[in-house]
Design a protein around this motif. Structure first.
Motif, short mmCIF file in Angstrom:
data_model
loop_
_atom_site.label_atom_id
_atom_site.label_comp_id
_atom_site.label_asym_id
_atom_site.label_seq_id
_atom_site.Cartn_x
_atom_site.Cartn_y
_atom_site.Cartn_z
N GLN A 112 -1.61 3.51 -2.79
CA GLN A 112 -1.39 2.60 -1.67
C GLN A 112 -2.56 1.63 -1.52
O GLN A 112 -2.36 0.44 -1.30
CB GLN A 112 -1.21 3.38 -0.36
N SER A 142 7.78 -0.50 -1.87
CA SER A 142 7.77 0.68 -1.00
C SER A 142 6.33 1.12 -0.69
O SER A 142 6.04 1.49 0.45
CB SER A 142 8.57 1.82 -1.62
N GLN A 143 5.44 1.06 -1.68
CA GLN A 143 4.05 1.44 -1.43
C GLN A 143 3.39 0.48 -0.44
O GLN A 143 2.62 0.90 0.41
CB GLN A 143 3.26 1.47 -2.74
N HIS A 145 4.97 -1.22 1.93
CA HIS A 145 5.57 -0.91 3.22
C HIS A 145 4.92 0.34 3.83
O HIS A 145 4.53 0.35 5.00
CB HIS A 145 7.08 -0.73 3.07
N HIS A 146 4.82 1.41 3.05
CA HIS A 146 4.25 2.66 3.55
C HIS A 146 2.76 2.50 3.88
O HIS A 146 2.29 3.05 4.88
CB HIS A 146 4.46 3.79 2.55
N ALA A 147 2.04 1.77 3.04
CA ALA A 147 0.60 1.58 3.28
C ALA A 147 0.36 0.78 4.56
O ALA A 147 -0.51 1.13 5.36
CB ALA A 147 -0.04 0.88 2.09
N GLY A 149 2.37 0.56 7.11
CA GLY A 149 2.74 1.44 8.22
C GLY A 149 1.64 2.42 8.53
O GLY A 149 1.30 2.67 9.70
N ARG A 150 1.07 2.97 7.49
CA ARG A 150 -0.04 3.93 7.69
C ARG A 150 -1.26 3.24 8.28
O ARG A 150 -1.94 3.80 9.15
CB ARG A 150 -0.37 4.61 6.37
N GLU A 166 3.34 -8.30 5.65
CA GLU A 166 4.29 -8.10 4.56
C GLU A 166 4.91 -9.45 4.20
O GLU A 166 5.90 -9.85 4.79
CB GLU A 166 5.36 -7.08 4.93
#
Length: 172
Positions: A112, A142-143, A145-147, A149-150, A166
């Protein structure tokens, strides 16, 4: 003809950019220097082949990321504290934001962090990031997006920096 023709020039021209990437991956100046030195040693060994293939910078960046992930797996070092420094009168808001962001980046997974560094600090496209990380375009998306979010969870005080984080690709 010297085996290392062009290597010195490559290092001289790209050293600052490569060091910045190494620093963003490690979060520590000394580790970044060690990482870059280790990778450049390997690159020097493969230099003639890299010149023939025409991709020394891409190889070097991928090697930085892979070496960093390898080091992280081996050491499983303790991550920096998630607590942001107290706001004092000696730091302006942008300095505190950088410190908090760096601490939050260090709490992401290595993959990430690599995606965030390549996409937002290096200003690489999703396609370039996928090529450098040797993964699919979907994995990069996806990475990312997840990063992000985190990061929003780890450092909500940085929401103003992550609002439009993004970017939309023109060619999806």
């Amino acid at each position: 003809m010297d085996r290392y023709d062009g290597f010195r020039e490559f290092v001289h021209a790209r050293q600052q950019s490569l060091m910045r990437t190494a620093y963003l991956l490690t979060g520590d100046t000394h580790l970044a220097e060690d990482l870059l030195q280790s990778v450049l040693t390997k690159v020097a060994g493969h230099w003639p082949k890299l010149l023939r293939q025409g991709s020394p910078e891409a190889y070097t960046r991928r090697a930085l990321i892979n070496q960093h992930i390898s080091w992280r797996r081996r050491t499983r070092r303790e991550l920096p504290s998630a607590h942001p420094p107290e706001r004092g009168h000696s730091h302006d808001d942008s300095t505190v934001d950088r410190i908090v962001l760096r601490q939050a980046l260090m709490r992401l997974t290595p993959r990430q962090r690599a995606v965030i560094v390549l996409r937002f600090y290096e200003d690489r496209s999703e396609r370039e990031t996928a090529e450098l990380l040797n993964c699919s375009l979907g994995t990069v998306k996806s990475q990312t997006h997840h990063a992000l979010g985190r990061l929003r969870v780890l450092a909500p005080e940085l929401a103003h920096l992550l609002v439009d984080a993004e970017p939309q690709e023109v060619n999806r």
